[in-house]
Design a protein around this motif. Sequence first.
Motif, PDB file in Angstrom:
ATOM      1  N   VAL A  69       9.716  -2.385 -12.941  1.00 25.78           N
ATOM      2  CA  VAL A  69      10.454  -2.783 -11.743  1.00 25.78           C
ATOM      3  C   VAL A  69      10.051  -1.886 -10.580  1.00 25.78           C
ATOM      4  CG1 VAL A  69      12.738  -3.133 -10.735  1.00 25.78           C
ATOM      5  CG2 VAL A  69      12.391  -3.462 -13.208  1.00 25.78           C
ATOM      6  N   ASP A  70       9.663  -2.505  -9.470  1.00 27.98           N
ATOM      7  CA  ASP A  70       9.315  -1.733  -8.277  1.00 27.98           C
ATOM      8  C   ASP A  70       9.331  -2.684  -7.086  1.00 27.98           C
ATOM      9  OD1 ASP A  70       7.833   1.269  -8.106  1.00 27.98           O
ATOM     10  OD2 ASP A  70       7.548  -0.003  -6.341  1.00 27.98           O
ATOM     11  N   ARG A  71       9.433  -2.136  -5.904  1.00 30.03           N
ATOM     12  CA  ARG A  71       9.391  -2.981  -4.700  1.00 30.03           C
ATOM     13  C   ARG A  71       7.968  -3.229  -4.224  1.00 30.03           C
ATOM     14  NH1 ARG A  71      11.423   0.801   0.385  1.00 30.03           N
ATOM     15  NH2 ARG A  71       9.883   2.468   0.125  1.00 30.03           N
ATOM     16  N   ASP A  72       7.017  -2.443  -4.734  1.00 28.31           N
ATOM     17  CA  ASP A  72       5.622  -2.522  -4.297  1.00 28.31           C
ATOM     18  C   ASP A  72       4.851  -3.480  -5.204  1.00 28.31           C
ATOM     19  OD1 ASP A  72       2.934  -2.116  -3.656  1.00 28.31           O
ATOM     20  OD2 ASP A  72       3.219  -0.002  -3.207  1.00 28.31           O
ATOM     21  N   ALA A  73       4.705  -4.717  -4.762  1.00 33.70           N
ATOM     22  CA  ALA A  73       4.087  -5.752  -5.596  1.00 33.70           C
ATOM     23  C   ALA A  73       2.629  -5.428  -5.914  1.00 33.70           C
ATOM     24  CB  ALA A  73       4.186  -7.106  -4.897  1.00 33.70           C
ATOM     25  N   LYS A  74       1.889  -4.943  -4.943  1.00 27.91           N
ATOM     26  CA  LYS A  74       0.474  -4.649  -5.171  1.00 27.91           C
ATOM     27  C   LYS A  74       0.293  -3.512  -6.162  1.00 27.91           C
ATOM     28  CE  LYS A  74      -1.311  -6.371  -0.767  1.00 27.91           C
ATOM     29  NZ  LYS A  74      -2.037  -6.024   0.493  1.00 27.91           N
ATOM     30  N   ALA A  75       1.108  -2.496  -6.025  1.00 29.28           N
ATOM     31  CA  ALA A  75       1.022  -1.367  -6.960  1.00 29.28           C
ATOM     32  C   ALA A  75       1.393  -1.807  -8.367  1.00 29.28           C
ATOM     33  CB  ALA A  75       1.927  -0.227  -6.497  1.00 29.28           C
ATOM     34  N   LEU A  76       2.408  -2.658  -8.490  1.00 26.98           N
ATOM     35  CA  LEU A  76       2.793  -3.172  -9.806  1.00 26.98           C
ATOM     36  C   LEU A  76       1.660  -3.960 -10.438  1.00 26.98           C
ATOM     37  CD1 LEU A  76       6.489  -4.469  -9.685  1.00 26.98           C
ATOM     38  CD2 LEU A  76       5.566  -2.576 -11.026  1.00 26.98           C
ATOM     39  N   ALA A 130       2.981  -5.526 -20.466  1.00 26.60           N
ATOM     40  CA  ALA A 130       3.536  -5.059 -19.196  1.00 26.60           C
ATOM     41  C   ALA A 130       3.905  -6.266 -18.337  1.00 26.60           C
ATOM     42  CB  ALA A 130       2.537  -4.177 -18.468  1.00 26.60           C
ATOM     43  N   ILE A 131       5.161  -6.309 -17.903  1.00 28.77           N
ATOM     44  CA  ILE A 131       5.671  -7.445 -17.143  1.00 28.77           C
ATOM     45  C   ILE A 131       6.202  -6.941 -15.802  1.00 28.77           C
ATOM     46  CG2 ILE A 131       7.280  -9.380 -17.127  1.00 28.77           C
ATOM     47  CD1 ILE A 131       7.451  -9.043 -20.210  1.00 28.77           C
ATOM     48  N   PRO A 132       5.579  -7.320 -14.699  1.00 31.59           N
ATOM     49  CA  PRO A 132       6.040  -6.837 -13.394  1.00 31.59           C
ATOM     50  C   PRO A 132       7.279  -7.586 -12.911  1.00 31.59           C
ATOM     51  CG  PRO A 132       4.161  -8.295 -13.111  1.00 31.59           C
ATOM     52  CD  PRO A 132       4.356  -8.147 -14.599  1.00 31.59           C
ATOM     53  N   LEU A 133       8.159  -6.864 -12.228  1.00 35.52           N
ATOM     54  CA  LEU A 133       9.337  -7.462 -11.604  1.00 35.52           C
ATOM     55  C   LEU A 133       9.526  -6.785 -10.247  1.00 35.52           C
ATOM     56  CD1 LEU A 133      11.865  -9.230 -11.530  1.00 35.52           C
ATOM     57  CD2 LEU A 133      13.054  -7.478 -12.880  1.00 35.52           C
TER      58      LEU A 133
END
Length: 242
Positions: free
Chosen positions: A37-44, A54-57
Motif C-alpha cells: 500500500v502506498d500513494r506513489d503508483a509509479k514507485a509501487l 506482490a499486489i499493489p494498492l
Amino acid sequence: MGYSLEGKNAAVTGAASGIGWASSKALLEAGATVVLVDRDAKALERVCTGYDKAIPLVIDLLDTQACKTLMPGILERLNGTLDIFHANAGLYVGGDLVDADPDDIDRMLNLNINVVMKNVRDVIKHMSPNKTGDIIVTSSLAAHFPTPWEPVYASSKWAIDCFVQTTRRQVFKDGLRIGSVSPGPVITALLDDWPQEKLDEAKASGSLVEAKEIAEIILFMLTRPRGMTIRDVVVMPTNFDL
C-alpha cells in the motif's frame, strides 16, 4: 536463519520505499502474498516488478475517505483473508518546534497517529473473529527517549507506542498479537529532514542502520510461537549516541 510465511496473506503501508519496502520484500521472500500500500503508483509498480505475490494498492491514507477503503481493498485482493498487517506509513518533522510549519505538524500527526489507529482498528475487526493474526507497527527509538532535535516527531511516536501497548492488552484474548519495532536512525528518505550536521555526524560515525535489518527483526517477531508476543523491539546502531 530462514523464516517461512508460506500461505500467509500480508499487507504493508508505506510499502514503496524504506522500511515498508524492506518489510514487504522480506515477507515476499518468506513466501507470503503481500498487498503493498502506498500513494506513489509509479514507485509501487517499480518495486512489485518481478514478484508474483506482490499486489499493489494505491491509496493516499491522508485522504479520509480513501483511508476508509484500505481494508476492503486489501481483502478484495487477498480473497477475504488477512493474516499479517504492518502499519508502517509515516512522516517526519524534525528541528526546533518554533520552526515547524503548522500544516506539516497536522499532516504528520494525522498519518503517524490517527491513520495508524484507524487502520489497526479495521484490521482488528477483521482478525478477531478468526482468533489469530499479527499486527506490527513501525515506531521509533524516539518513542523511548525525548530526542531534542525532533519534538514533534518524537511526540507522535510516544503516542503510538502507548497505543500499541494498550491495544495489545485488549486483543490478546482474541488470539491477536500486536507489537512495535522501534529503530534508531535508519537510512531512509525520512532522514532528509534531519539537521545536516547531525546527519553528517551519524554517517561519519557509522550510527545508521539499513532498512533490511529492521525487516529481519520483523520476520523474527512474526515467526515466534503463537504463545509468545514480542511486545516491542528497540534497535539502534551500536555507535549511536543519544
